[in-house]
Design a protein around this motif. Structure first.
Motif, mmCIF file in Angstrom:
data_model
loop_
_atom_site.group_PDB
_atom_site.id
_atom_site.type_symbol
_atom_site.label_atom_id
_atom_site.label_comp_id
_atom_site.label_asym_id
_atom_site.label_seq_id
_atom_site.Cartn_x
_atom_site.Cartn_y
_atom_site.Cartn_z
ATOM 1 N N UNK A 41 -44.515 -81.867 4.342
ATOM 2 C CA UNK A 41 -43.712 -80.780 4.676
ATOM 3 C C UNK A 41 -43.199 -79.782 3.642
ATOM 4 N N UNK A 42 -42.985 -80.440 2.494
ATOM 5 C CA UNK A 42 -42.649 -80.023 1.066
ATOM 6 C C UNK A 42 -43.818 -79.252 0.586
ATOM 7 N N UNK A 43 -44.996 -79.912 0.719
ATOM 8 C CA UNK A 43 -46.156 -79.379 0.096
ATOM 9 C C UNK A 43 -46.556 -78.119 0.811
ATOM 10 N N UNK A 44 -46.297 -77.984 2.163
ATOM 11 C CA UNK A 44 -46.484 -76.866 2.984
ATOM 12 C C UNK A 44 -45.768 -75.844 2.632
ATOM 13 N N UNK A 45 -44.446 -76.131 2.452
ATOM 14 C CA UNK A 45 -43.564 -75.301 2.155
ATOM 15 C C UNK A 45 -43.752 -74.541 0.841
ATOM 16 N N UNK A 46 -44.291 -75.227 -0.059
ATOM 17 C CA UNK A 46 -44.349 -74.645 -1.595
ATOM 18 C C UNK A 46 -45.791 -73.944 -1.521
ATOM 19 N N UNK A 47 -46.725 -74.335 -0.900
ATOM 20 C CA UNK A 47 -48.227 -73.857 -0.956
ATOM 21 C C UNK A 47 -48.353 -72.303 -0.541
ATOM 22 N N UNK A 48 -48.651 -71.687 -1.747
ATOM 23 C CA UNK A 48 -48.886 -70.126 -1.493
ATOM 24 C C UNK A 48 -50.016 -69.831 -0.368
ATOM 25 N N UNK A 49 -51.059 -70.840 -0.208
ATOM 26 C CA UNK A 49 -51.875 -70.727 0.556
ATOM 27 C C UNK A 49 -51.765 -71.133 2.158
ATOM 28 N N UNK A 50 -50.602 -71.276 2.448
ATOM 29 C CA UNK A 50 -50.231 -71.819 3.879
ATOM 30 C C UNK A 50 -51.018 -72.860 4.455
ATOM 31 N N UNK A 51 -51.312 -73.876 3.452
ATOM 32 C CA UNK A 51 -52.025 -75.019 3.760
ATOM 33 C C UNK A 51 -53.326 -75.084 4.029
ATOM 34 N N UNK A 52 -54.130 -73.753 3.553
ATOM 35 C CA UNK A 52 -55.527 -73.599 3.733
ATOM 36 C C UNK A 52 -56.033 -74.475 2.378
#
Length: 326
Positions: free
Chosen positions: A32-43
């Motif tokens: 969840x933290x990776x998802x929140x920090x990722x500028x690519x929205x998990x792509x």
């Protein structure tokens, strides 16, 4: 002593009970933290494909290295962290990749490299570069804030010659054929990639890969891209070894506070300064004597340092020959 991941005097010579760091897959909270920090929205970082398309969580520095005590302790020292606190399951070491590119990354087919100005910020803190590069703990650059960093993809020579990378440059639903661009080796037209992962993880991974692949391939790539020489130099400096009195430095090995308990949180509140993530049930007392640190062992460790120095000198000499004979 650990395997070839470490390139200097083994800190196990001053630590009697190496502990375990986290080597498990990232928890749901970490994801969840990776998802929140990722500028690519998990792509996918490279192909920009939707998370539904077998997009996985990739570690920049492999989480298995958590069990390589010498390697991890050297990074903790040179990255100005505290002993036993480097967490490879931090969101700043994890990004999203398609399954194929993830497998290729894990098998050293390609690397990421930060933009030159960022590499230079780290490289400028080194001393004695051409003989025995030395990183100084207190000069380690820090990047606070949530701004993403720019990275370029570099394929290792001979590894991806027959491959193509399909990048989705327009995101819409449903996607159209013209939304995709095919990039062929060496993928120079793939633009800079934006990611939340921290540059020192990326540099360490790239340097580790360049040290692991065939020397001729590494030299070929470095000759074409001089920036990679700085990446290898940084990796050598960060994994070169530790002062013999390292555990007497309270900025590195502070006395444990009373009532100190392990904290299993996988977040990093500032850079990589996480709560301790190794098993600290058998805590080390600063200045404790070392079991089995005989004179023969010290001589053996001295030879390891000398071998590392020779390897670095040979690398620079080979680079000079390569550049003078294009």
């Amino acid at each position: 002593m650990d395997d070839i991941e470490y390139r200097g005097t083994a800190p196990s010579s001053i630590h009697t009970t190496p502990s375990q760091r986290q080597a498990e897959p990232p928890s749901e909270n970490t994801k969840k933290r990776v998802q929140a920090a990722d500028p690519n929205d998990g792509r996918c970082l490279i192909e920009n494909r939707h998370p539904d398309h077998a997009i996985q969580y990739a570690h920049c520095l492999p989480r298995a290295l958590s069990n390589h005590h010498n390697f991890m302790t050297s990074l903790e020292w040179h990255w100005n962290l505290q002993y036993h606190t480097l967490n490879l399951n931090t969101r700043y070491n994890i990004f999203r990749l398609g399954a194929t590119l993830h497998a290729l990354f894990d098998n050293h087919f390609w690397i990421l490299v930060p933009e030159e100005r960022v590499v230079d910020m780290y490289h400028s803190t080194l001393t004695n570069i051409t003989v025995s590069p030395t990183a100084h703990r207190n000069n380690f650059p820090l990047f606070n804030g949530n701004e993403p960093f720019k990275y370029k993809l570099f394929p290792i020579p001979g590894k991806m010659d027959s491959m193509a990378v399909c990048v989705q440059h327009v995101v819409r639903s449903p996607p159209q054929v013209e939304d995709f661009t095919i990039h062929l080796h060496p993928f120079q037209n793939i633009p800079f990639l934006l990611s939340h992962i921290r540059p020192h993880f990326v540099i360490a991974r790239a340097g580790r890969t360049l040290r692991k692949v065939d020397t001729r391939l590494s030299m070929t790539l470095s000759a074409e891209h001089p920036l990679l020489v700085k990446v290898v130099t940084l990796y050598d400096a960060w994994t070169r070894g530790l002062p013999t009195d390292v555990l007497d430095d309270e900025s590195f090995n502070p006395p444990p506070p009373e009532g100190d308990e392990d904290n299993d949180e996988d977040d990093a509140s500032s850079e990589d300064r996480t709560a301790p993530h190794r098993d600290k049930k058998r805590k080390l007392h600063r200045g404790s004597p070392t079991r089995g640190s005989s004179r023969a062992t010290q001589q053996e460790l001295s030879l390891v340092q000398q071998g590392t120095l020779r390897a670095h000198q040979e690398f620079w000499q080979a680079m000079l020959v390569t550049r003078s004979n294009p």
